[in-house]
Each structure stands twice: as structure tokens, then as C-alpha cells.
Design a protein around this motif. Structure first.
Motif, short mmCIF file in Angstrom:
data_model
loop_
_atom_site.label_atom_id
_atom_site.label_comp_id
_atom_site.label_asym_id
_atom_site.label_seq_id
_atom_site.Cartn_x
_atom_site.Cartn_y
_atom_site.Cartn_z
N LEU A 65 10.90 13.45 3.37
CA LEU A 65 10.41 12.11 3.67
C LEU A 65 9.16 11.80 2.83
O LEU A 65 9.01 10.69 2.33
N GLN A 66 8.28 12.79 2.67
CA GLN A 66 7.11 12.61 1.81
C GLN A 66 7.53 12.35 0.37
O GLN A 66 6.93 11.53 -0.33
N LEU A 67 8.58 13.05 -0.05
CA LEU A 67 9.09 12.85 -1.41
C LEU A 67 9.61 11.43 -1.60
O LEU A 67 9.37 10.80 -2.63
N GLU A 68 10.28 10.91 -0.59
CA GLU A 68 10.80 9.54 -0.65
C GLU A 68 9.65 8.53 -0.66
O GLU A 68 9.67 7.54 -1.40
N LYS A 69 8.61 8.78 0.15
CA LYS A 69 7.50 7.85 0.25
C LYS A 69 6.53 7.95 -0.93
O LYS A 69 5.59 7.16 -1.03
N SER A 70 6.74 8.90 -1.81
CA SER A 70 5.91 9.00 -3.01
C SER A 70 6.30 7.93 -4.03
O SER A 70 5.66 7.80 -5.08
N ARG A 71 7.36 7.19 -3.74
CA ARG A 71 7.77 6.06 -4.58
C ARG A 71 7.49 4.78 -3.79
O ARG A 71 8.17 4.48 -2.80
N VAL A 72 6.46 4.04 -4.21
CA VAL A 72 6.06 2.81 -3.51
C VAL A 72 7.00 1.68 -3.92
O VAL A 72 7.13 1.38 -5.11
N LYS A 73 7.65 1.04 -2.92
CA LYS A 73 8.67 0.04 -3.20
C LYS A 73 8.22 -1.35 -2.73
O LYS A 73 7.36 -1.48 -1.85
N ALA A 133 0.82 -1.20 0.00
CA ALA A 133 0.00 0.00 0.00
C ALA A 133 0.86 1.26 0.00
O ALA A 133 2.07 1.21 0.26
N SER A 134 0.21 2.38 -0.27
CA SER A 134 0.89 3.68 -0.34
C SER A 134 0.67 4.46 0.95
O SER A 134 -0.41 4.42 1.54
N GLU A 135 1.71 5.20 1.39
CA GLU A 135 1.59 6.08 2.54
C GLU A 135 1.24 7.51 2.12
O GLU A 135 0.85 8.32 2.96
N GLU A 136 1.41 7.81 0.85
CA GLU A 136 1.11 9.14 0.33
C GLU A 136 0.00 9.03 -0.72
O GLU A 136 -0.39 7.93 -1.12
N GLU A 137 -0.51 10.19 -1.14
CA GLU A 137 -1.55 10.20 -2.16
C GLU A 137 -1.12 11.06 -3.34
O GLU A 137 -0.31 11.98 -3.19
N GLY A 138 -1.67 10.73 -4.50
CA GLY A 138 -1.34 11.48 -5.70
C GLY A 138 -1.61 10.67 -6.96
O GLY A 138 -2.04 9.51 -6.91
#
Length: 242
Positions: free
Chosen positions: A156-164, A56-61
Motif C-alpha cells: 500500500l505504501q508502494l502504491e501511495k508513493s505515486r501521487v495521482k 498532497a502526498s501521504e508518503e515521503e521521499g
């Protein structure tokens, strides 16, 4: 007497020749072990992934980049999707400018405080002017610290915008596509771990006494034509009604 003597003469060379032609035989020894032979039986079961994760994703977009598909093998930390970060990048640029402004003001106040400190010793500067500058410097230091923490959060938000991918695995199901909106907690894909598989096999009660944790078994997978070795881990106490 003559006949017996001839027989001895005829057989004596054959016996001597046989002793010379046959060398001593090599003997190999081995220790004898005792044990119990368990009855064997072929059983049919289901092989499943040991771990299955709904990533799942921690951020939205909006999904701006897409790097996976159903059936592909992914390595740990491989990027599955990347979200659009244009607005986030703008916020980071603005915040960095504010940090630079705060750093300049902080440097100015430090020099002013040092000057007032020197004048105060000469009884030229007032105590109130010195204290005002001191507290302004302290407030500006706290402001810069706050701005730095906000910058760390945005990075940190920028890093979490890439789901790994959380582990090495195979993509079992793709949930999102390029251009889809990804919200907080939305599932991107179902991933099955390739580090190990688990075989669930129904076993008759009469076979239970012969199974012990740690025993090794051969597991044949007809679909891929392979036989692997598995270790017995334990029982799931479940009875089928039929």
C-alpha cells in the motif's frame, strides 16, 4: 340597359379566372400562453473553478519522476509525481523471504502434528509432545498472518508513493519539482476541476425578486470568446461597503 349588360359581360370572366387561379390559403394555429416578462440586464462577475484541490502526498521521499506542469490538463488517476522506492522495494523482498520461511516451517509443523496425532492414538507419543507441536503450529500460523499484513502495508505504501490526480482538472500551480523532497502532507500541485465552473456575480437588490433557483442564464466569457449556459443555484448574502 345596354351599358350595364356590357359591364356584366366584361367583369364576369375576370371574376371566374381569379377564383380558379388563387388556391385556398394554408392556416397554422398555435396556442396562446400568458406569462411575465422579466427585465434583463448585463452584469459583470468572476468565473471560478467549482472545485480546487491542493493535491498532497501521504508518503515521503525524493521525487524520482515528474509527469505534470502548470497549465496541463490531467485526467483522474493520472500520476503527477512518483517517489523513489528503492528502500521500500528492498523491505518488500525481505518480507517475502520471511513469509516463505514461515510457510515452510508451517508445513513442517503440520506434518509433525499429524504424525504425533497418529502415534498418540497408538499410545506411543506423549500428550506433552503433541501439545507443544500444536501450539508451535498455532504460533507459526499467527506469525505468517502478521507477515502477510505487513506485506500488504508495504504494498500500500508502494502504491501511495505515486501521487495521482483526484479528478479531471487543470494544473493551476506546480509546487514541487523533480528531485525535491516530499514530506507527509506536502502539497504537490493546485488542481482546478474541469467538470464545472461557478460564476460569482454582484447583483443589485432591485433585481433579487426576479431571480429564482433553477433559471438558466447565458454567461459570456470574453477571454475565450464563448457563451455558455448556467443555472442559478442560490444567493450569497454579502454587501459591498461602497
Amino acid at each position: 340597359m345596354l351599358t350595364r349588360a356590357l359591364m356584366v359581360l366584361l367583369f364576369l370572366p375576370v371574376s371566374v379566372f381569379a377564383q380558379q387561379a388563387m388556391p385556398p390559403a394554408n392556416v397554422v394555429t398555435a396556442s396562446v400562453e400568458s406569462g411575465e416578462i422579466h427585465p434583463s440586464s448585463k452584469l459583470i462577475g468572476v468565473v471560478r473553478f467549482d472545485r480546487v484541490s491542493e493535491v498532497a502526498s501521504e508518503e515521503e521521499g525524493i521525487i524520482d519522476q515528474h509527469f505534470f506542469d502548470t497549465g496541463l490538463t490531467m485526467r483522474k488517476d493520472d500520476v503527477l509525481v512518483a517517489l523513489n522506492t528503492d528502500l521500500l522495494q528492498q523491505d518488500i523482498s525481505i518480507l517475502r523471504a520471511q513469509i516463505g520461511e514461515s510457510a515452510a516451517e508451517l508445513s513442517k509443523l503440520q506434518k509433525e502434528l499429524k504424525r504425533l496425532e497418529s502415534l498418540k492414538k497408538q499410545s506411543v507419543a506423549s500428550q506433552s509432545a503433541y501439545e507443544n507441536t500444536y501450539y508451535d503450529l498455532k504460533a507459526q500460523t499467527n506469525r505468517k498472518t502478521t507477515l502477510m499484513r505487513r506485506l500488504e502495508r508495504l504494498q500500500l505504501q508502494l502504491e501511495k508513493s505515486r501521487v495521482k490526480a483526484p479528478f479531471d482538472g487543470i494544473v493551476l500551480e506546480k509546487k514541487k519539482e523533480l528531485g525535491d523532497w516530499l514530506g507527509h502532507g506536502d502539497v504537490v500541485a493546485r488542481l482546478g476541476s474541469t467538470s464545472g465552473v461557478r460564476a460569482i456575480i454582484p447583483v443589485a437588490e432591485r433585481l433579487i425578486p426576479f431571480q429564482q433557483p433553477g433559471l438558466s442564464y447565458e454567461v459570456t466569457l470574453p477571454a475565450i470568446g464563448k457563451t455558455i449556459t448556467g443555472n442559478f443555484t442560490g444567493w450569497v448574502p454579502f454587501a459591498e461597503i461602497r
